[in-house]
Structure formats: structure tokens, C-alpha cells
Design a protein around this motif. Structure first.
Motif, PDB file in Angstrom:
ATOM      1  N   ALA A 107       3.788  -8.217   0.225  1.00 13.12           N
ATOM      2  CA  ALA A 107       2.594  -8.315  -0.799  1.00 13.12           C
ATOM      3  C   ALA A 107       2.240  -6.893  -1.517  1.00 13.12           C
ATOM      4  CB  ALA A 107       1.267  -8.065   0.354  1.00 13.12           C
ATOM      5  N   ARG A 108       2.902  -5.698  -1.319  1.00 13.71           N
ATOM      6  CA  ARG A 108       2.703  -4.767  -2.134  1.00 13.71           C
ATOM      7  C   ARG A 108       3.557  -4.929  -3.515  1.00 13.71           C
ATOM      8  NH1 ARG A 108       4.193   0.800   0.445  1.00 13.71           N
ATOM      9  NH2 ARG A 108       2.182   0.494   1.531  1.00 13.71           N
ATOM     10  N   ARG A 109       4.837  -5.366  -3.495  1.00 11.24           N
ATOM     11  CA  ARG A 109       5.541  -5.619  -4.672  1.00 11.24           C
ATOM     12  C   ARG A 109       4.844  -6.842  -5.600  1.00 11.24           C
ATOM     13  NH1 ARG A 109      11.506  -4.623  -6.795  1.00 11.24           N
ATOM     14  NH2 ARG A 109      10.956  -5.545  -8.823  1.00 11.24           N
ATOM     15  N   ALA A 110       4.262  -7.618  -5.018  1.00 10.52           N
ATOM     16  CA  ALA A 110       3.657  -8.675  -5.556  1.00 10.52           C
ATOM     17  C   ALA A 110       2.424  -8.451  -6.240  1.00 10.52           C
ATOM     18  CB  ALA A 110       3.237  -9.726  -4.396  1.00 10.52           C
ATOM     19  N   ILE A 111       1.606  -7.716  -5.629  1.00 13.18           N
ATOM     20  CA  ILE A 111       0.379  -7.322  -6.505  1.00 13.18           C
ATOM     21  C   ILE A 111       0.657  -6.274  -7.430  1.00 13.18           C
ATOM     22  CG2 ILE A 111      -0.137  -5.394  -4.796  1.00 13.18           C
ATOM     23  CD1 ILE A 111      -2.491  -7.733  -6.649  1.00 13.18           C
ATOM     24  N   PRO A 161      -5.581  11.293  -8.295  1.00 13.14           N
ATOM     25  CA  PRO A 161      -5.010  12.244  -7.295  1.00 13.14           C
ATOM     26  C   PRO A 161      -3.974  11.835  -6.379  1.00 13.14           C
ATOM     27  CG  PRO A 161      -7.522  12.585  -7.923  1.00 13.14           C
ATOM     28  CD  PRO A 161      -6.906  11.256  -8.430  1.00 13.14           C
ATOM     29  N   ALA A 162      -2.916  12.580  -5.791  1.00 11.78           N
ATOM     30  CA  ALA A 162      -2.056  12.103  -5.056  1.00 11.78           C
ATOM     31  C   ALA A 162      -2.691  11.397  -3.828  1.00 11.78           C
ATOM     32  CB  ALA A 162      -1.195  13.226  -4.656  1.00 11.78           C
ATOM     33  N   ASP A 163      -3.454  12.214  -2.985  1.00 12.38           N
ATOM     34  CA  ASP A 163      -4.251  11.548  -1.825  1.00 12.38           C
ATOM     35  C   ASP A 163      -4.775  10.246  -2.188  1.00 12.38           C
ATOM     36  OD1 ASP A 163      -6.161  12.557  -3.226  1.00 12.38           O
ATOM     37  OD2 ASP A 163      -7.102  13.575  -1.443  1.00 12.38           O
ATOM     38  N   GLU A 164      -5.490  10.154  -3.408  1.00 10.67           N
ATOM     39  CA  GLU A 164      -6.216   8.848  -3.789  1.00 10.67           C
ATOM     40  C   GLU A 164      -5.184   7.675  -3.987  1.00 10.67           C
ATOM     41  OE1 GLU A 164      -9.504   7.395  -7.048  1.00 10.67           O
ATOM     42  OE2 GLU A 164      -9.382   9.513  -6.401  1.00 10.67           O
ATOM     43  N   LEU A 165      -4.284   8.142  -4.692  1.00 15.98           N
ATOM     44  CA  LEU A 165      -3.149   7.019  -4.931  1.00 15.98           C
ATOM     45  C   LEU A 165      -2.273   6.729  -3.736  1.00 15.98           C
ATOM     46  CD1 LEU A 165      -1.854   5.675  -7.392  1.00 15.98           C
ATOM     47  CD2 LEU A 165      -0.277   7.539  -7.463  1.00 15.98           C
ATOM     48  N   THR A 166      -2.018   7.685  -2.718  1.00 14.83           N
ATOM     49  CA  THR A 166      -1.467   7.306  -1.762  1.00 14.83           C
ATOM     50  C   THR A 166      -2.169   6.296  -0.731  1.00 14.83           C
ATOM     51  OG1 THR A 166      -0.243   9.269  -1.562  1.00 14.83           O
ATOM     52  CG2 THR A 166      -0.396   7.980   0.323  1.00 14.83           C
ATOM     53  N   ALA A 167      -3.451   6.598  -0.780  1.00 19.65           N
ATOM     54  CA  ALA A 167      -4.334   5.359  -0.085  1.00 19.65           C
ATOM     55  C   ALA A 167      -4.370   4.208  -0.610  1.00 19.65           C
ATOM     56  CB  ALA A 167      -5.626   6.144   0.097  1.00 19.65           C
ATOM     57  N   ALA A 168      -4.533   4.036  -2.013  1.00 17.11           N
ATOM     58  CA  ALA A 168      -4.595   2.825  -2.881  1.00 17.11           C
ATOM     59  C   ALA A 168      -3.231   1.978  -2.460  1.00 17.11           C
ATOM     60  CB  ALA A 168      -4.704   2.971  -4.066  1.00 17.11           C
ATOM     61  N   PRO A 194      -0.031  -4.109   2.411  1.00 21.70           N
ATOM     62  CA  PRO A 194       1.285  -4.070   3.170  1.00 21.70           C
ATOM     63  C   PRO A 194       2.383  -4.041   2.699  1.00 21.70           C
ATOM     64  CG  PRO A 194      -0.064  -6.053   3.629  1.00 21.70           C
ATOM     65  CD  PRO A 194      -1.014  -5.178   2.670  1.00 21.70           C
ATOM     66  N   ALA A 195       3.510  -3.551   2.805  1.00 23.72           N
ATOM     67  CA  ALA A 195       4.762  -3.676   2.569  1.00 23.72           C
ATOM     68  C   ALA A 195       5.472  -4.026   3.581  1.00 23.72           C
ATOM     69  CB  ALA A 195       5.439  -2.312   1.981  1.00 23.72           C
ATOM     70  N   SER A 228       8.318   3.828   6.554  1.00 22.51           N
ATOM     71  CA  SER A 228       8.692   2.776   7.404  1.00 22.51           C
ATOM     72  C   SER A 228       9.243   3.718   8.634  1.00 22.51           C
ATOM     73  CB  SER A 228       9.628   1.869   6.894  1.00 22.51           C
ATOM     74  OG  SER A 228      10.322   1.353   7.799  1.00 22.51           O
ATOM     75  N   ARG A 229      10.133   4.941   8.197  1.00 21.57           N
ATOM     76  CA  ARG A 229      10.671   5.903   9.192  1.00 21.57           C
ATOM     77  C   ARG A 229       9.356   6.591  10.093  1.00 21.57           C
ATOM     78  NH1 ARG A 229      15.805   8.451   5.611  1.00 21.57           N
ATOM     79  NH2 ARG A 229      16.837   6.767   5.825  1.00 21.57           N
ATOM     80  N   GLU A 230       8.516   6.960   9.390  1.00 22.13           N
ATOM     81  CA  GLU A 230       7.324   7.789  10.081  1.00 22.13           C
ATOM     82  C   GLU A 230       6.763   6.783  11.053  1.00 22.13           C
ATOM     83  OE1 GLU A 230       4.563   8.850   7.143  1.00 22.13           O
ATOM     84  OE2 GLU A 230       5.779  10.301   6.166  1.00 22.13           O
ATOM     85  N   THR A 231       6.457   5.579  10.778  1.00 20.35           N
ATOM     86  CA  THR A 231       6.001   4.696  12.011  1.00 20.35           C
ATOM     87  C   THR A 231       6.913   4.055  12.719  1.00 20.35           C
ATOM     88  OG1 THR A 231       6.168   2.682  10.268  1.00 20.35           O
ATOM     89  CG2 THR A 231       4.162   4.077  10.182  1.00 20.35           C
ATOM     90  N   GLY A 232       8.341   4.220  12.355  1.00 24.03           N
ATOM     91  CA  GLY A 232       9.123   3.914  13.499  1.00 24.03           C
ATOM     92  C   GLY A 232       9.525   2.593  13.436  1.00 24.03           C
TER      93      GLY A 232
END
Length: 373
Positions: A43-47, A279-286, A291-292, A312-316
Motif C-alpha cells: 500500500a505504501r508504494r501504491a499511494i 522534519p525527519a520525525d514528522e516525515l517518518t511518522a507519515a 503499511p509496506a 522490517s528488520r527492526e520488527t523481526g
């Protein structure tokens, strides 16, 4: 009082808000559309693609710059090879089309190669459609269209596409030609690269079908394309006919899904924006609000792959190990779940995946014990 906005106008306005104020949309090309078909569940790439977000700039702003794209050397080598294939009015290219796809037709002793020059992509698209209509109206001869321009409706906006060539056969049917610089070794090529070329060609086929549908009677757009590559380690052209029916069907489904990106857009929090200027934190949250579906194959097809791989690695997530592994593990979606199931600490013993993991863990333990004796 301004007129009410239509649904399409509202969607375009919403997508413009997602890009950011005064940020022009990045036009979709055949590579981007083919990559969508390669990972239809993302969905991330689609949007992001539907909104025309520049994913390379976005990846850099997120701190995971993309290494995606061809080197200048590869581009130069590819252009030189394409020029050789199309030399002498495309004589060698047409010979390969005749040999691999249409042996029953008269050999292409000569062919019509129209000039497709026009102003702007809209002008080139109209000129291409005119020449295709002209070729369809006068069957019995070969026609080679060198770098035609096609348009495909994507999310309510035209995506302008430029295949390497389109050949009109004497029977009036149309064939897409893809010219690549990777080699055919002993008659075969890297399956991953052939698959990517087939998905890209499928996008061109869909665009050609839209042109054909406007003619009466509509010409046949062939679902076997010609892939032309260097033979072995030489610069001599070799060709292979590639059936792209599966890739065409997948791409058509994904484009249908993309034209409904309003469903994804409506689910986003109010005020979501993907502008690299944030800002980096705002962009990351967006970005993380969408979902990817990461898989290792994304590294060769998406500018955001390094960012998604890190998350993906952080969440295992087991998808970081590849789609085949993910498919074998059923409902076990994280590495922690897999290890717990293998140790007998969690999971349904009746689940085939859990049972196989426990059996594998037991065999490993036996092997290690025997090795220590």
C-alpha cells in the motif's frame, strides 16, 4: 459560488496535499508501473506513486538514500547496443521479429519507418496513434515505430510511456519490442532480469490495447513480446520470444487497484504529507502510517527499499527473509514467533509450519549432539 468538485477532482486535490504544497507530481513511467506489479500488496508504494511523490528524494530525507537506478556506463552501453539493433532502418530487428514471432509472414525485405517527431508528450502520443491507425488501415507491409509514445490512464492521470519499439506485422497485429543490455548466455538470460523486462513490456501492451480499442476493427496486440539482448559476451543481437500474459494480467489488476487509491488516502490521518521538506520525525511518522510489504526483491525496484528493509528488520518480520520463506511460515509473521514455535514455547502443534519447525529443531539438536561426541 464555485462548482462542486467531482470525485476525480477531489482525489487529485487530496493527492496534491500528500505531495506537499507546490510540489510537482513525479510522472510514472513503465519501470515504476512494472515495479508495482512486482509487489502488488504494498500500500505504501501504491499511494506514493499514485500521489506522484519523488521516492528518491523521500528516501534521502528519511536517512536511507537510494542506490536504485542504472549506472551511466550501463546506460551508454545500452544505448550503443540499441542503435546497432535498429541500424539500417531496423533491418536486423525486423528479421528477428520475423524469425521468432511470425515465420508465416513474408520476410521483411523493406519496412515503413515513420517519423514520430512531435511537440511534447501529448503531441508524440497523438502522432504515434495516427501512425498505428495508418498501419492498421493498410495491412500487408511491415512497419517499425522507433520509440513511440503511448499513454496509459493511471489514477485518473495519463502516464506517458516510451517502449523501445513497436512492430506492426503484415497481418495488422502489433508487437512490443524490448531491447536490453544484459546478455543471453547460451540462449537464456538471468530469470530475474527477464521477469522485470516482461513486466515492463506488459505495461506497454496494456497501453497499446487502449489505442487498439479505439480503432474499428481493433487490431490484435500480441501477448508474446520480443526481447533483444547481446549474444553471449559480444555486441551481436540475439532475441527471444517472451509470453507476458501472466505479467499483463497482474499489472492490469494492480493498475485497477491503483485507480482506487482514494481508499488508501481516506484511511490516512488528516494532514498527512510526504514532502521531503518536513522534519525527519514528522516525515517518518507519515511514511510509517502506510503499511509496506517489504521483500528482498524491492532492493532492485524501489527507491524506499533500504528504509523499508531497516524497519522490517527492526520488527523481526519474516518478509525480510524473502517471499518463499514467508509463504512457508503461514501465520508466523515474525522471527521471534518462528523461534518460539521451534522451541515448543508457542504455536499450535497441529499447524504444519509449527510441526515442521519443531522437527527441524529436533534434527538440529541431534546433529549438534552427535558432533560433540
Amino acid at each position: 459560488m464555485p462548482p462542486p468538485r467531482t470525485r476525480g477532482t477531489a482525489l487529485r486535490h487530496r493527492l496534491a496535499e500528500l505531495r506537499g504544497p507546490d510540489v510537482p507530481a513525479k510522472a510514472l513511467d513503465a519501470r515504476a508501473l512494472a515495479a508495482l506489479a512486482a509487489n502488488p500488496g504494498c500500500a505504501r508504494r501504491a499511494i506514493l506513486d499514485g500521489a506522484g511523490v519523488n521516492k528518491a528524494a523521500l528516501a534521502s530525507a528519511l536517512g536511507s538514500p537510494s542506490a536504485f537506478g542504472q549506472s551511466q556506463f550501463a546506460l551508454t552501453r545500452g544505448n550503443a547496443f540499441e542503435a546497432r539493433v535498429k541500424a539500417d532502418g531496423g533491418a536486423e530487428l525486423l528479421r528477428l521479429v520475423h524469425e521468432k514471432l511470425d515465420r508465416t509472414a513474408e520476410p521483411p525485405a523493406e519496412a515503413r519507418v515513420p517519423d514520430l517527431t512531435a511537440t511534447g508528450p501529448q503531441g508524440r502520443t497523438a502522432r504515434t496513434a495516427l501512425e498505428l491507425r495508418e498501419a492498421a488501415a493498410h495491412p500487408g507491409a511491415w512497419t517499425l515505430l522507433d520509440h513511440p509514445m503511448l499513454a496509459l490512464d493511471v489514477a485518473g492521470s495519463p502516464a506517458f510511456l516510451e517502449p523501445d519499439a513497436v512492430v506492426v506485422h503484415p497481418d495488422g497485429s502489433w508487437t512490443v519490442v524490448e531491447i536490453k543490455s544484459f546478455p543471453l548466455l547460451d540462449g537464456s538470460a538471468d530469470p530475474a532480469k527477464v521477469g522485470a523486462a516482461a513486466r515492463q513490456a506488459a505495461v506497454y501492451v496494456l497501453a497499446l490495447e487502449e489505442v487498439a480499442a479505439r480503432l474499428d476493427p481493433p487490431p490484435r496486440v500480441r501477448h508474446r513480446i520480443l526481447l533483444v539482448c547481446p549474444r553471449d559476451f559480444s555486441n551481436l543481437p540475439a532475441a527471444s520470444a517472451v509470453d507476458i500474459r501472466k505479467q499483463r494480467a497482474v499489472t492490469a489488476r494492480q493498475l485497477t487497484r491503483l485507480t482506487r487509491i482514494e481508499d488508501i488516502a481516506e484511511a490516512l490521518p488528516e494532514g498527512t504529507c510526504f514532502s521531503p521538506e518536513l522534519p525527519a520525525d514528522e516525515l517518518t511518522a507519515a511514511v510509517e502510517s502506510v503499511p509496506a510489504t517489504y521483500a528482498p526483491e524491492c532492493l532492485s525496484a524501489c527507491e524506499l527499499a533500504f528504509h523499508c528493509r531497516g524497519r522490517s528488520r527492526e520488527t523481526g518480520a519474516v518478509t525480510s527473509l524473502g517471499r518463499p520463506v514467508r509463504a512457508e511460515l503461514g501465520g508466523l509473521t515474525t522471527v521471534e514467533d518462528v523461534l518460539a514455535a521451534a522451541r515448543g514455547e508457542a504455536g499450535d502443534p497441529g499447524d504444519p509450519a509449527v510441526s515442521a519447525l519443531r522437527r527441524a529443531a529436533a534434527l538440529r539438536a541431534e546433529a549438534l549432539e552427535a558432533a560433540c561426541r
